[in-house]
Design a protein around this motif. Structure first.
Motif, mmCIF file in Angstrom:
data_model
loop_
_atom_site.group_PDB
_atom_site.id
_atom_site.type_symbol
_atom_site.label_atom_id
_atom_site.label_comp_id
_atom_site.label_asym_id
_atom_site.label_seq_id
_atom_site.Cartn_x
_atom_site.Cartn_y
_atom_site.Cartn_z
ATOM 1 N N HIS A 1 0.851 -5.595 -4.754
ATOM 2 C CA HIS A 1 0.447 -5.076 -6.061
ATOM 3 C C HIS A 1 1.648 -4.657 -6.913
ATOM 4 O O HIS A 1 1.486 -4.387 -8.106
ATOM 5 N N ALA A 2 2.833 -4.572 -6.306
ATOM 6 C CA ALA A 2 4.031 -4.229 -7.077
ATOM 7 C C ALA A 2 4.353 -5.374 -8.035
ATOM 8 O O ALA A 2 4.367 -6.541 -7.633
ATOM 9 N N PRO A 3 4.623 -5.080 -9.305
ATOM 10 C CA PRO A 3 4.858 -6.129 -10.301
ATOM 11 C C PRO A 3 6.280 -6.697 -10.241
ATOM 12 O O PRO A 3 7.210 -6.132 -10.806
ATOM 13 N N GLY A 4 6.464 -7.782 -9.529
ATOM 14 C CA GLY A 4 7.772 -8.426 -9.493
ATOM 15 C C GLY A 4 8.438 -8.344 -8.134
ATOM 16 O O GLY A 4 8.223 -7.398 -7.366
ATOM 17 N N GLU A 5 9.268 -9.343 -7.841
ATOM 18 C CA GLU A 5 9.920 -9.435 -6.539
ATOM 19 C C GLU A 5 10.875 -8.270 -6.295
ATOM 20 O O GLU A 5 10.982 -7.756 -5.177
ATOM 21 N N LYS A 6 11.590 -7.841 -7.329
ATOM 22 C CA LYS A 6 12.545 -6.742 -7.179
ATOM 23 C C LYS A 6 11.843 -5.467 -6.716
ATOM 24 O O LYS A 6 12.322 -4.775 -5.797
ATOM 25 N N LEU A 7 10.714 -5.148 -7.329
ATOM 26 C CA LEU A 7 9.987 -3.937 -6.955
ATOM 27 C C LEU A 7 9.324 -4.088 -5.592
ATOM 28 O O LEU A 7 9.197 -3.109 -4.849
ATOM 29 N N ARG A 8 8.919 -5.296 -5.252
ATOM 30 C CA ARG A 8 8.338 -5.511 -3.926
ATOM 31 C C ARG A 8 9.396 -5.318 -2.840
ATOM 32 O O ARG A 8 9.127 -4.721 -1.790
ATOM 33 N N THR A 9 10.601 -5.799 -3.095
ATOM 34 C CA THR A 9 11.693 -5.617 -2.132
ATOM 35 C C THR A 9 12.032 -4.136 -1.975
ATOM 36 O O THR A 9 12.240 -3.643 -0.859
ATOM 37 N N MET A 10 12.100 -3.421 -3.094
ATOM 38 C CA MET A 10 12.367 -1.986 -3.048
ATOM 39 C C MET A 10 11.271 -1.260 -2.276
ATOM 40 O O MET A 10 11.540 -0.347 -1.482
ATOM 41 N N SER A 11 10.029 -1.650 -2.493
ATOM 42 C CA SER A 11 8.899 -1.019 -1.811
ATOM 43 C C SER A 11 9.014 -1.178 -0.301
ATOM 44 O O SER A 11 8.819 -0.215 0.465
ATOM 45 N N ILE A 12 9.333 -2.376 0.138
ATOM 46 C CA ILE A 12 9.474 -2.639 1.574
ATOM 47 C C ILE A 12 10.601 -1.796 2.160
ATOM 48 O O ILE A 12 10.486 -1.251 3.268
ATOM 49 N N SER A 13 11.699 -1.645 1.413
ATOM 50 C CA SER A 13 12.834 -0.845 1.879
ATOM 51 C C SER A 13 12.437 0.617 2.074
ATOM 52 O O SER A 13 12.798 1.249 3.075
ATOM 53 N N ILE A 14 11.674 1.169 1.126
ATOM 54 C CA ILE A 14 11.239 2.570 1.224
ATOM 55 C C ILE A 14 10.307 2.759 2.411
ATOM 56 O O ILE A 14 10.441 3.717 3.189
ATOM 57 N N ILE A 15 9.362 1.854 2.571
ATOM 58 C CA ILE A 15 8.405 1.961 3.675
ATOM 59 C C ILE A 15 9.128 1.869 5.020
ATOM 60 O O ILE A 15 8.841 2.630 5.955
ATOM 61 N N THR A 16 10.084 0.962 5.106
ATOM 62 C CA THR A 16 10.850 0.797 6.346
ATOM 63 C C THR A 16 11.627 2.064 6.684
ATOM 64 O O THR A 16 11.653 2.513 7.841
ATOM 65 N N GLU A 17 12.255 2.659 5.671
ATOM 66 C CA GLU A 17 13.019 3.885 5.904
ATOM 67 C C GLU A 17 12.099 5.038 6.296
ATOM 68 O O GLU A 17 12.433 5.838 7.179
ATOM 69 N N PHE A 18 10.941 5.137 5.658
ATOM 70 C CA PHE A 18 9.977 6.184 6.004
ATOM 71 C C PHE A 18 9.535 6.026 7.457
ATOM 72 O O PHE A 18 9.436 7.004 8.206
ATOM 73 N N ASN A 19 9.284 4.796 7.854
ATOM 74 C CA ASN A 19 8.827 4.544 9.228
ATOM 75 C C ASN A 19 9.910 4.811 10.266
ATOM 76 O O ASN A 19 9.610 5.143 11.418
ATOM 77 N N SER A 20 11.164 4.682 9.876
ATOM 78 C CA SER A 20 12.249 4.881 10.843
ATOM 79 C C SER A 20 12.729 6.328 10.899
ATOM 80 O O SER A 20 13.139 6.812 11.960
ATOM 81 N N LYS A 21 12.664 7.044 9.764
ATOM 82 C CA LYS A 21 13.208 8.403 9.715
ATOM 83 C C LYS A 21 12.157 9.505 9.808
ATOM 84 O O LYS A 21 12.448 10.598 10.304
#
Length: 359
Positions: free
Chosen positions: A195-215
């Motif tokens: 649902h994120a508008p655009g590839e750049k925001l989708r990539t950023m979203s995945i990065s945040i989720i990954t960091e939340f899951n690891s930290k």
């Protein structure tokens, strides 16, 4: 039934519902903002036929049509109303729930339109007249008070202190529920990244989720937990001026997201709400950093948190704002007429926070 149609049906039925179920005669009304609930402010006559209402509340009342999911859990709604009573008795102003003629804090209603019958729950509570903090300037004094009152609220809602004898504390188990809006669920947002508008925001979203899951996720069991408001922020604080024309907090609103969770999430939600409110006013990154430190320090002066909890505040803030963005985008697709949704979609703010934290 579409959301807009349901909203219209409820607004049109408020007068009769209050007369029949609450013994109140509506003299004026207007619709208020709401995300998944429908809220209507009403003023009423002094003529009241409800044995549980001693006198008319002069600021009026809020009539809330509860969303479909929560309407299926009357014990949850009852516990929320009782918690607001407890918080008031403990000295923290909050809306006071109003009982029906039969003495209940919730009431079942049926809304009929275009041949459909929709069953929902409604609650009624006192309204606080004043200025919502989101419409005022966020001064350092206000930020400090926000942190302090949030810490005080969290301590109050522990229910095991000297204030407990002032009001029967609600059954905490009734406040347990599943929701995609809980911060602890941010690690499960990958399914919404589309649902994120655009590839750049989708990539950023995945990065945040990954960091939340690891930290954050691996350490959830080490963080302090208890009942939290889960949506404290400028949009849920009413301000009034005192005799010296200084703005003071008059009430904390909207206990519809109260749940048992981590206190560090409460701080992250508070900061997220402040940032989302202030970013449109050109809040700089240095101002955001100062705001974060001011709120965290004032909160922890009342409700101490550990160093480990402080270290994850930034990623929790990013995850919360991402959660609002993704769920907001999804909701906008299904309820395009809900203007309130736009306040929760702040991609530019999220990019700014991520760039600052990664510089």
């Amino acid at each position: 039934m579409g959301t807009a149609v349901l909203r219209h049906a409820f607004v049109g039925s408020v007068t009769e519902l209050l007369r029949a179920k609450y013994g109140l005669i509506v003299t004026s009304q207007r619709q208020l903002d709401g995300y998944v609930d429908v809220n209507v402010w009403v003023d009423v006559s002094d003529v009241i036929t409800n044995p549980h209402i001693n006198e008319r509340h002069h600021d009026g009342y809020v009539v809330k049509l509860i969303n479909e999911n929560d309407s299926q859990r009357p014990p949850l709604l009852d516990a929320r109303q009782r918690l607001m009573l407890y918080v008031n008795k403990a000295g923290i102003p909050a809306p006071l729930p109003v009982r029906t003629i039969t003495g209940c804090y919730t009431s079942s209603v049926e809304l009929v339109t275009k041949g459909d019958v929709i069953k929902r729950q409604i609650v009624v509570m006192s309204f606080f007249r004043g200025i919502v903090l989101s419409d005022l300037s966020m001064t350092p004094d206000v930020l400090q008070e926000l942190g302090r009152i949030t810490g005080k609220l969290n301590i109050c809602m522990q229910g095991d202190n000297s204030l407990a004898n002032l009001q029967t504390f609600p059954d905490i188990t009734s406040l347990e529920y599943d929701s995609v809006w809980k911060v602890c669920e941010c690690g499960q947002l990958l399914s919404l990244v589309e649902h994120a508008p655009g590839e750049k925001l989708r990539t950023m979203s995945i990065s945040i989720i990954t960091e939340f899951n690891s930290k954050v996720v691996p350490n959830l069991q080490t963080y302090q937990t208890g009942l939290i408001h889960h949506d404290v922020g400028p949009q849920n604080i009413v301000m009034r001026q005192d005799m010296d024309q200084r703005w003071k907090m008059a009430a904390i609103l909207d206990f519809g997201d109260v749940c048992s969770s981590c206190y560090v999430f409460e701080v992250a939600i508070l900061l997220s709400n402040i940032f989302m409110n202030e970013f449109s006013r050109s809040m700089t990154t240095s101002e955001m950093a100062l705001t974060r430190d001011t709120v965290f320090d004032s909160y922890t002066a009342v409700k101490p948190l550990s160093t480990n909890e402080k270290e994850v505040v930034d990623i929790c803030v990013e995850a919360r704002i991402l959660q609002c963005c993704l769920l907001g985008e999804k909701t906008r697709e299904t309820d395009p007429g809900n203007d309130y949704i736009g306040d929760y979609i702040c991609w530019e703010l999220l990019e700014s926070l991520c760039n600052t934290c990664r510089d």
